[in-house]
Design a protein around this motif. Structure first.
Motif, short mmCIF file in Angstrom:
data_model
loop_
_atom_site.label_atom_id
_atom_site.label_comp_id
_atom_site.label_asym_id
_atom_site.label_seq_id
_atom_site.Cartn_x
_atom_site.Cartn_y
_atom_site.Cartn_z
N THR A 170 0.81 -1.23 0.00
CA THR A 170 0.00 0.00 0.00
C THR A 170 0.84 1.27 0.00
O THR A 170 0.30 2.36 0.19
CB THR A 170 -0.95 0.01 1.22
OG1 THR A 170 -0.17 -0.04 2.43
CG2 THR A 170 -1.90 -1.18 1.20
N LEU A 354 -8.11 -10.13 -4.94
CA LEU A 354 -8.08 -9.62 -3.57
C LEU A 354 -9.08 -10.37 -2.69
O LEU A 354 -8.78 -10.68 -1.53
CB LEU A 354 -8.40 -8.12 -3.55
CG LEU A 354 -7.34 -7.20 -4.18
CD1 LEU A 354 -7.82 -5.76 -4.14
CD2 LEU A 354 -6.01 -7.33 -3.47
N LYS A 358 -8.06 -13.07 0.21
CA LYS A 358 -8.44 -12.50 1.51
C LYS A 358 -7.58 -11.29 1.88
O LYS A 358 -7.07 -11.16 2.98
CB LYS A 358 -8.37 -13.56 2.61
CG LYS A 358 -9.32 -14.73 2.36
CD LYS A 358 -9.21 -15.79 3.44
CE LYS A 358 -10.16 -16.96 3.15
NZ LYS A 358 -10.06 -18.04 4.15
N ARG A 359 -7.45 -10.38 0.92
CA ARG A 359 -6.70 -9.14 1.11
C ARG A 359 -7.69 -7.99 1.26
O ARG A 359 -8.74 -7.97 0.59
CB ARG A 359 -5.80 -8.87 -0.10
CG ARG A 359 -4.90 -10.04 -0.45
CD ARG A 359 -3.74 -10.17 0.50
NE ARG A 359 -2.90 -11.32 0.13
CZ ARG A 359 -1.70 -11.57 0.65
NH1 ARG A 359 -1.20 -10.76 1.55
NH2 ARG A 359 -1.01 -12.63 0.27
N PRO A 360 -7.40 -7.01 2.10
CA PRO A 360 -8.30 -5.87 2.25
C PRO A 360 -8.35 -5.02 0.99
O PRO A 360 -7.32 -4.74 0.38
CB PRO A 360 -7.69 -5.08 3.42
CG PRO A 360 -6.26 -5.49 3.46
CD PRO A 360 -6.22 -6.90 2.99
N ILE A 361 -9.54 -4.62 0.58
CA ILE A 361 -9.71 -3.88 -0.67
C ILE A 361 -9.51 -2.38 -0.48
O ILE A 361 -8.87 -1.72 -1.31
CB ILE A 361 -11.11 -4.16 -1.27
CG1 ILE A 361 -11.18 -5.63 -1.73
CG2 ILE A 361 -11.40 -3.23 -2.44
CD1 ILE A 361 -12.52 -6.04 -2.29
N ARG A 362 -10.02 -1.81 0.63
CA ARG A 362 -9.95 -0.35 0.81
C ARG A 362 -8.52 0.20 0.69
O ARG A 362 -8.30 1.18 -0.03
CB ARG A 362 -10.57 0.03 2.14
CG ARG A 362 -10.53 1.53 2.42
CD ARG A 362 -11.16 1.87 3.76
NE ARG A 362 -12.61 1.78 3.69
CZ ARG A 362 -13.39 2.77 3.30
NH1 ARG A 362 -12.85 3.92 2.92
NH2 ARG A 362 -14.68 2.64 3.28
N PRO A 363 -7.50 -0.38 1.38
CA PRO A 363 -6.15 0.18 1.25
C PRO A 363 -5.58 0.05 -0.16
O PRO A 363 -4.59 0.71 -0.49
CB PRO A 363 -5.33 -0.65 2.25
CG PRO A 363 -6.31 -1.29 3.16
CD PRO A 363 -7.53 -1.50 2.34
N LYS A 410 0.38 -7.38 11.23
CA LYS A 410 -0.60 -6.63 10.44
C LYS A 410 -1.83 -7.48 10.15
O LYS A 410 -1.74 -8.69 10.00
CB LYS A 410 0.03 -6.15 9.12
CG LYS A 410 1.12 -5.10 9.35
CD LYS A 410 1.70 -4.64 8.04
CE LYS A 410 2.77 -3.58 8.22
NZ LYS A 410 3.36 -3.14 6.95
#
Length: 410
Positions: A170, A354, A358-363, A410
């Motif tokens: 990010t 994503l 299972k990765r966060p999309i917003r960041p 994290k």
């Protein structure tokens, strides 16, 4: 006009069949196959090799993570190749109890040459190791890495790529683009092919090789992409490479566009070199072994020619329009399809990756929106390198001072 139409239809069918094949293979990443059986239950002895050129900013974190691996300490050694270093890289390695080999050669600077030089010494010594693993100096490594690779050796695997994750996904839209690309490759190229019994590829860092495999010839790569070259040489010889999802390495990616341009230019030139030197060997491997694995390896190296066919198809459509063989509406519709594929398909694919990883999309929003630019710039890089290849190696600076413990939190 007749011949343009025949050429147009031929190009359409070749491109459609190529990408339909890739789609079908990629779908096998969604299927869980049975684990390979253990052939010989043993704790193997490893060399962990770190080629490094002026990496004092980051190499300490890597060596600390290697020193902390959850594996018997007497069964692995950390080797640091301080390659043409003018900073404190070698001293940092010595302080952290790595076995440091200093190398100075102004003509042969790349990682491939460093590995060639070091492994030749170990082969000459008949060093007591079962396998070796290679890491980039900017990596940090999950503590389970060697247990995962040892299991692969016990299953009879000789060359295995680990899961290449990202330290700084990010930090910028560029590093986000790399992250999405590597997560996609991990899942839909490497895992998919491994599940199907085809061959993944060695991917630069975090890989393992059976030491006996290279003893007859050494590490004999000559291109700027020694990882892909080594992979293709093995595939051409009928050897299937392995994949270890749970052998995780975290890699630092460039955050600036020009850094990325330089790095990806080197990769593109290396790919072109592999296309030149190994297409014949891969084709001969297809004829000799007659397996889908060999055919799949040949298709990989033909990725750049397929890109050229796509541009040729656009040119053919334009030519047909100019000589009156295509209406304005049909031409606009065709261009719209190209734009749709270029802009929206990468974004949709990235979102799917994503979610499934299972990765966060917003960041990752900026990286998602600009992912078509990231991938589109790669097309420009490929074209530029085909016209004017630059074979000079250029160092990418690494400055992300992150320890493995910080990433795991994290």
């Amino acid at each position: 006009m007749k011949y343009l139409y025949i050429l147009q239809q031929a190009l359409i069918w070749i491109i459609v069949v190529f990408w339909l094949y890739q789609l079908i293979i990629s779908a096998c990443a969604l299927i869980r196959f049975k684990e390979k059986p253990i052939i010989k239950n043993k704790k193997h002895k490893f060399m962990l090799i770190v080629p490094a050129h002026n990496e004092a900013n980051v190499v300490g974190n890597l060596i600390e993570s290697l020193n902390s691996l959850d594996y018997p300490k007497e069964l692995y050694d950390v080797y640091l190749i301080a390659d043409n270093c003018t900073d404190d890289t070698a001293e940092i390695g010595k302080k952290l109890n790595a076995k440091v080999y200093e190398r100075f050669d102004e003509e042969r600077k790349t990682k491939g040459f460093a590995l060639q030089w070091f492994l030749a010494k170990k082969i000459e010594e008949n060093a007591d190791y079962d396998a070796f693993c290679v890491f980039d100096a900017d990596n940090v490594v999950d503590k389970n890495f060697l247990n995962a690779m040892n299991k692969k050796l016990c299953q009879g695997e000789e060359v295995v790529q680990g899961y290449r994750d990202i330290k700084n996904p990010t930090d910028s839209w560029i590093s986000a683009g790399y992250a999405i690309f590597y997560w996609m490759m991990n899942r839909f190229y490497h895992l998919a092919r491994y599940n199907l019994g085809l061959s993944p590829l060695i991917n630069g860092t975090g890989f393992m090789v059976d030491f006996n495999l290279i003893k007859p010839t050494g590490w004999d790569t000559i291109t700027l992409t020694e990882d892909i070259e080594f992979s293709l040489k093995n595939i051409a010889q009928g050897r299937k490479l392995g994949w270890a999802t749970d052998a995780v390495v975290y890699d630092e990616q460039p955050t600036e566009f020009m850094q990325s341009w330089s790095q990806r230019s080197r990769w593109s030139v290396g790919h072109l070199q592999c296309l030149k030197y190994y297409t014949k060997d891969l084709a001969e491997g297809v004829l000799e072994y007659r397996t889908l694995m060999n055919f799949d390896g040949l298709l990989y190296i033909l990725g750049l020619p397929m890109m050229l066919m796509s541009f040729l198809l656009i040119g053919v459509n334009t030519a047909m329009y100019l000589i009156g063989g295509m209406t304005t509406g049909v031409l606009i519709f065709n261009y719209f399809k190209y734009i749709l594929v270029t802009l929206f398909v990468p974004i949709l694919t990235a979102i799917f990756v994503l979610i499934i990883e299972k990765r966060p999309i917003r960041p990752m929003l900026k990286g998602l929106i600009l992912y078509p630019v990231f991938m589109g710039s790669w097309i420009v890089i490929n074209i530029k390198c085909m016209i004017k290849p630059n074979t000079k190696w250029e160092k990418i600076e690494h400055e992300k001072d992150v320890k493995i413990e910080e990433i795991k939190k994290k």
